[in-house]
Scaffold this motif. Structure first.
Motif, PDB file in Angstrom:
ATOM      1  N   ARG A  52     -40.774 -48.426   7.940  1.00  0.00           N
ATOM      2  CA  ARG A  52     -42.030 -47.748   7.603  1.00  0.00           C
ATOM      3  C   ARG A  52     -43.005 -48.731   6.937  1.00  0.00           C
ATOM      4  O   ARG A  52     -44.194 -48.755   7.244  1.00  0.00           O
ATOM      5  CB  ARG A  52     -41.752 -46.567   6.680  1.00  0.00           C
ATOM      6  N   ALA A  53     -42.486 -49.574   6.045  1.00  0.00           N
ATOM      7  CA  ALA A  53     -43.328 -50.561   5.359  1.00  0.00           C
ATOM      8  C   ALA A  53     -43.879 -51.595   6.342  1.00  0.00           C
ATOM      9  O   ALA A  53     -45.046 -51.976   6.252  1.00  0.00           O
ATOM     10  CB  ALA A  53     -42.529 -51.243   4.252  1.00  0.00           C
ATOM     11  N   VAL A  54     -43.047 -52.034   7.277  1.00  0.00           N
ATOM     12  CA  VAL A  54     -43.502 -52.987   8.303  1.00  0.00           C
ATOM     13  C   VAL A  54     -44.628 -52.363   9.122  1.00  0.00           C
ATOM     14  O   VAL A  54     -45.668 -52.986   9.343  1.00  0.00           O
ATOM     15  CB  VAL A  54     -42.332 -53.410   9.223  1.00  0.00           C
ATOM     16  N   ALA A  55     -44.418 -51.129   9.563  1.00  0.00           N
ATOM     17  CA  ALA A  55     -45.428 -50.445  10.377  1.00  0.00           C
ATOM     18  C   ALA A  55     -46.721 -50.240   9.600  1.00  0.00           C
ATOM     19  O   ALA A  55     -47.815 -50.413  10.150  1.00  0.00           O
ATOM     20  CB  ALA A  55     -44.889 -49.106  10.866  1.00  0.00           C
ATOM     21  N   PHE A 106     -45.833 -41.986  10.836  1.00  0.00           N
ATOM     22  CA  PHE A 106     -44.439 -42.415  10.998  1.00  0.00           C
ATOM     23  C   PHE A 106     -43.544 -41.188  10.795  1.00  0.00           C
ATOM     24  O   PHE A 106     -43.438 -40.676   9.702  1.00  0.00           O
ATOM     25  CB  PHE A 106     -44.149 -43.468   9.927  1.00  0.00           C
ATOM     26  N   LYS A 107     -42.902 -40.707  11.878  1.00  0.00           N
ATOM     27  CA  LYS A 107     -42.043 -39.516  11.796  1.00  0.00           C
ATOM     28  C   LYS A 107     -40.655 -39.853  12.323  1.00  0.00           C
ATOM     29  O   LYS A 107     -40.523 -40.313  13.452  1.00  0.00           O
ATOM     30  CB  LYS A 107     -42.582 -38.394  12.678  1.00  0.00           C
ATOM     31  N   VAL A 108     -39.642 -39.597  11.531  1.00  0.00           N
ATOM     32  CA  VAL A 108     -38.262 -39.804  11.980  1.00  0.00           C
ATOM     33  C   VAL A 108     -37.869 -38.591  12.797  1.00  0.00           C
ATOM     34  O   VAL A 108     -37.909 -37.458  12.319  1.00  0.00           O
ATOM     35  CB  VAL A 108     -37.310 -39.980  10.786  1.00  0.00           C
ATOM     36  N   LEU A 109     -37.532 -38.812  14.064  1.00  0.00           N
ATOM     37  CA  LEU A 109     -37.125 -37.721  14.952  1.00  0.00           C
ATOM     38  C   LEU A 109     -35.622 -37.455  14.836  1.00  0.00           C
ATOM     39  O   LEU A 109     -35.179 -36.319  14.873  1.00  0.00           O
ATOM     40  CB  LEU A 109     -37.488 -38.032  16.395  1.00  0.00           C
ATOM     41  N   ARG A 110     -34.841 -38.501  14.763  1.00  0.00           N
ATOM     42  CA  ARG A 110     -33.390 -38.375  14.527  1.00  0.00           C
ATOM     43  C   ARG A 110     -32.808 -39.707  14.169  1.00  0.00           C
ATOM     44  O   ARG A 110     -33.346 -40.729  14.319  1.00  0.00           O
ATOM     45  CB  ARG A 110     -32.656 -37.747  15.692  1.00  0.00           C
TER      46      ARG A 110
END
Length: 74
Positions: free
Chosen positions: A58-61, A70-74
């Motif tokens: 997330r920090a890199v992005a 930034f969404k974690v899907l799985r």
């Protein structure tokens, strides 16, 4: 363990490539692939370090594409 993350709002393929390269360099990431077309980052990470590596990704992005969601899907 495989983690799939949606990065909505990527502006270009070059930004996607920079994020992918940055995530690949993170200690504990075995592989990473980010598709600009699908806007999905697929990471293979070491077991037990999933949460820390997702936050590092997330920090890199955020450095490359601060407007992307930034969404974690799985």
């Amino acid at each position: 363990m495989k983690k799939i993350i949606k990065l909505e709002g990527l502006c270009c393929a070059n930004c996607a490539a920079k994020i992918e390269e940055g995530v690949k360099k993170l200690d504990g990431v075995n592989s990473a692939s980010l598709s600009f077309m699908t806007q999905r980052l697929i990471m293979e990470v070491e077991d037990g370090r999933e949460d820390a590596l997702v936050e590092a990704a997330r920090a890199v992005a955020a450095k490359v594409e601060p407007e992307a969601e930034f969404k974690v899907l799985r």
